[in-house]
Design an enzyme around this catalytic site. Structure first.
Site, PDB file in Angstrom:
ATOM      1  N   ASP A  47       0.835  -1.191   0.000  1.00 37.01           N
ATOM      2  CA  ASP A  47       0.000   0.000   0.000  1.00 37.01           C
ATOM      3  C   ASP A  47       0.875   1.248   0.000  1.00 37.01           C
ATOM      4  OD1 ASP A  47      -2.612   1.122  -0.031  1.00 37.01           O
ATOM      5  OD2 ASP A  47      -2.328   1.733   2.049  1.00 37.01           O
TER       6      ASP A  47
ATOM      7  N   GLU B  51      -9.197   4.049  -2.290  1.00 40.20           N
ATOM      8  CA  GLU B  51      -7.999   3.816  -3.101  1.00 40.20           C
ATOM      9  C   GLU B  51      -8.364   3.060  -4.375  1.00 40.20           C
ATOM     10  OE1 GLU B  51      -4.553   2.300  -1.075  1.00 40.20           O
ATOM     11  OE2 GLU B  51      -5.149   3.142   0.881  1.00 40.20           O
TER      12      GLU B  51
ATOM     13  N   GLN C  62      -3.214   2.246  14.754  1.00 40.94           N
ATOM     14  CA  GLN C  62      -2.147   2.739  13.874  1.00 40.94           C
ATOM     15  C   GLN C  62      -1.302   3.814  14.555  1.00 40.94           C
ATOM     16  OE1 GLN C  62      -3.752   4.457  10.268  1.00 40.94           O
ATOM     17  NE2 GLN C  62      -1.751   4.883   9.379  1.00 40.94           N
TER      18      GLN C  62
ATOM     19  N   ASP D  26      -8.910   0.411   1.904  1.00 40.24           N
ATOM     20  CA  ASP D  26      -7.870   0.046   2.876  1.00 40.24           C
ATOM     21  C   ASP D  26      -8.370   0.408   4.280  1.00 40.24           C
ATOM     22  OD1 ASP D  26      -5.489  -0.532   4.165  1.00 40.24           O
ATOM     23  OD2 ASP D  26      -4.583   1.406   3.667  1.00 40.24           O
TER      24      ASP D  26
ATOM     25  N   HIS E 166      -3.813  14.182   0.465  1.00 40.02           N
ATOM     26  CA  HIS E 166      -4.018  13.316   1.629  1.00 40.02           C
ATOM     27  C   HIS E 166      -2.822  13.403   2.585  1.00 40.02           C
ATOM     28  CE1 HIS E 166      -5.012   9.847   4.103  1.00 40.02           C
ATOM     29  NE2 HIS E 166      -3.848   9.306   3.806  1.00 40.02           N
TER      30      HIS E 166
ATOM     31  N   THR F 200      -8.759  -5.704   3.858  1.00 37.37           N
ATOM     32  CA  THR F 200      -8.709  -4.803   2.708  1.00 37.37           C
ATOM     33  C   THR F 200      -9.755  -5.325   1.726  1.00 37.37           C
ATOM     34  OG1 THR F 200      -6.325  -4.518   3.013  1.00 37.37           O
ATOM     35  CG2 THR F 200      -7.231  -3.831   0.884  1.00 37.37           C
TER      36      THR F 200
ATOM     37  N   GLU G 161     -10.250   3.926   3.682  1.00 36.05           N
ATOM     38  CA  GLU G 161      -9.418   4.736   2.793  1.00 36.05           C
ATOM     39  C   GLU G 161      -9.832   4.432   1.358  1.00 36.05           C
ATOM     40  OE1 GLU G 161      -5.246   4.126   3.699  1.00 36.05           O
ATOM     41  OE2 GLU G 161      -5.349   5.526   5.385  1.00 36.05           O
TER      42      GLU G 161
ATOM     43  N   LYS H 299      -3.798  -1.955   9.977  1.00 39.65           N
ATOM     44  CA  LYS H 299      -4.180  -2.123   8.580  1.00 39.65           C
ATOM     45  C   LYS H 299      -4.368  -3.590   8.200  1.00 39.65           C
ATOM     46  CE  LYS H 299      -3.151   2.196   7.115  1.00 39.65           C
ATOM     47  NZ  LYS H 299      -3.987   3.020   6.249  1.00 39.65           N
TER      48      LYS H 299
ATOM     49  N   ARG I 151      -7.430   3.775  13.183  1.00 39.83           N
ATOM     50  CA  ARG I 151      -6.535   4.914  13.429  1.00 39.83           C
ATOM     51  C   ARG I 151      -5.899   4.879  14.811  1.00 39.83           C
ATOM     52  NH1 ARG I 151      -5.514   5.974   8.389  1.00 39.83           N
ATOM     53  NH2 ARG I 151      -7.358   6.600   7.206  1.00 39.83           N
TER      54      ARG I 151
ATOM     55  N   GLU J  74      -9.735  12.520   7.573  1.00 40.19           N
ATOM     56  CA  GLU J  74      -9.693  13.869   7.005  1.00 40.19           C
ATOM     57  C   GLU J  74     -11.059  14.544   7.052  1.00 40.19           C
ATOM     58  OE1 GLU J  74      -7.784  11.732   3.634  1.00 40.19           O
ATOM     59  OE2 GLU J  74      -7.087  13.742   3.124  1.00 40.19           O
TER      60      GLU J  74
HETATM   61 MN    MN Z   1      -3.863   3.115   2.548  1.00 45.43          MN
END
Ligand code: MN
Length: 424
Positions: free
Chosen positions: A134, A209, A248, A241, A141, A265, A207, A261, A245, A372
């Site tokens: 990834d 992607e 992480q 993804d 971002h 996925t 996320e 993570k 948080r 975000e």
């Molecule tokens: Mn990602």
């Protein structure tokens, strides 16, 4: 014979102008049915999955490559045959589906066997994922996250403008759209806690992607040219993804994301080929400073893919749109990510999956993660009558869609959906 990307092509299968799957697309997937539970390879056309195994058995799809290419439960065998066979197959399927080509159109018996209504098709993970990497390639971002955690002056780390930053993720938990996602557990240490504890994530995020699907291998010890890398990218899928948080944030120093993570996925079931995306190539943003020579690209390797994200709480009937952006904004292209990935001599395998990194655009409604959108939980987003979200709650369903808009048709990706179920 017309080129398979010709906007004037029409199929004898009716396809609405806003369908993701016109004759110009022909994405590959793996499906099964209640009547025949053996997974096999198909392409999407309108509201149908076209069974390529059936066509192969009937002698309509043979390229001297041995039988059973489309009988397997993954695209890996087909991908291993290489770009020449990919192009031949695409041209042949396009021909067979044309409104003015009788071979399949006028074979009522075969049509009955080969066209499976999409609602009767169970869609599987389309390829066996060899490795999953990834990246972190959207400048918007990376800047947003940098500002949140390090302030405006240090938003981008010093390496960011010089290489596509990435980490090695887990192939073992890549799942197809529709698979439920269990809220992960892990070590949590909120800023005000003295010691970490182990428990269910409270800051579960998505996320937005795209995933590049690698269809050709490269040997250990070799680096790649732009032309070689281009030939290796079979196609693209939508990719979510999922990210915890809180896990992480506590774990990521100094080696990057790990358990935050690793739990899931999600990808969309239809792989849209690079060949079908060809008319939608765009130049990415100007790269300043110029990348090192091994990362320089002569071609326009970004794609104009419209993207949107919907969030549906358990009490809502339809998803609320929380993001609308475009893949074209990415600073580092998927091709540059592949060049960088192999640059050390790292071997690439058939079935490798490269996540683009969260796709955010310059505007506020173009943010591709709740981190975000809610600005690290400080600005709850309104998603329905009185319903707000900072991060995902149990029962929430997250839906991503993507498409390239052509003149009177679209080359679409379908969707990738995942619903959150409570932690064990
Ligand atoms: Mn990602």
């Amino acid at each position: 014979m017309s080129h398979p990307n010709d906007p004037a092509l029409r199929s004898f299968i009716p396809v609405e102008a806003d369908s993701d799957f016109p004759i110009q697309n022909l994405p590959y997937g793996v499906f099964s049915t209640a009547a025949l539970p053996t997974p096999r390879v198909g392409v999407a056309i309108g509201d149908y999955a076209l069974d390529l195994w059936e066509l192969e058995q009937d002698g309509l799809l043979n390229f001297d490559v041995g039988p059973g290419v489309f009988a397997g439960r993954s695209l890996n065998h087909f991908m291993s045959l290489g770009p020449k066979v990919w192009a031949q197959t695409r041209a042949r399927i396009s021909e067979l589906l044309r409104h003015d080509h009788p071979e399949l159109r006028d074979n009522a018996q075969l049509r009955k066997l080969a066209f499976v209504p999409m609602k009767d098709a169970k869609l599987h993970l389309p390829f066996a994922v060899s490795g999953y990497t990834d990246f972190y390639a959207s400048k918007e971002h990376a800047s947003n996250v940098g500002i949140m955690f390090r302030g405006k002056d240090n938003a981008l780390q010093p390496n960011w403008l010089h290489m596509p930053i990435g980490y090695n993720g887990r192939a073992s938990t890549v799942v197809v759209s529709g698979t439920r996602v269990q809220r992960p557990r892990g070590q949590l240490k909120p800023p005000n806690a003295e010691l970490p504890s182990f428990g269910a994530s409270r800051r579960l995020d998505f996320e937005l992607e795209m995933g590049a699907v690698i269809g050709q291998a490269s040997p250990m010890g070799e680096t790649l040219t732009e032309a070689q890398a281009e030939e290796m990218i079979f196609g693209f899928v939508l990719l979510n993804d999922w990210s915890a948080r809180d896990i992480q944030q506590w774990e990521y120093v100094p080696l990057g994301p790990f358990q935050g993570k690793a739990f899931a996925t999600s990808i969309s079931p239809w792989v849209v080929t690079s060949a079908a995306l060809e008319p939608f190539r765009r130049h990415g943003p100007k790269q300043d400073p110029a990348p090192l020579p091994y990362l320089q690209q002569a071609k326009a390797n970004n794609y104009d893919i419209e993207l949107e994200v919907g969030l549906r709480a358990a009490s809502m009937n339809t998803p609320a749109r929380i993001c609308r952006t475009n893949f074209k904004y990415m600073y580092w292209s998927s091709l540059q990510q592949l060049l960088h990935h192999a640059s050390s001599g790292c071997a690439m395998n058939i079935g490798d999956l490269l996540g683009s990194g969260t796709i955010s655009g310059p505007e506020k409604n173009q943010r591709g993660s709740l981190l975000e959108i809610s600005w690290n939980g400080t600005e709850p987003a309104e998603i329905g009558s009185g319903i707000t979200r900072t991060f995902l709650e149990d029962g929430d369903s997250l839906v991503m869609r993507g498409w390239c808009q052509g003149d009177g048709y679209r080359v679409g990706f379908g969707e990738v959906e995942g619903t959150i179920v409570p932690a064990k």
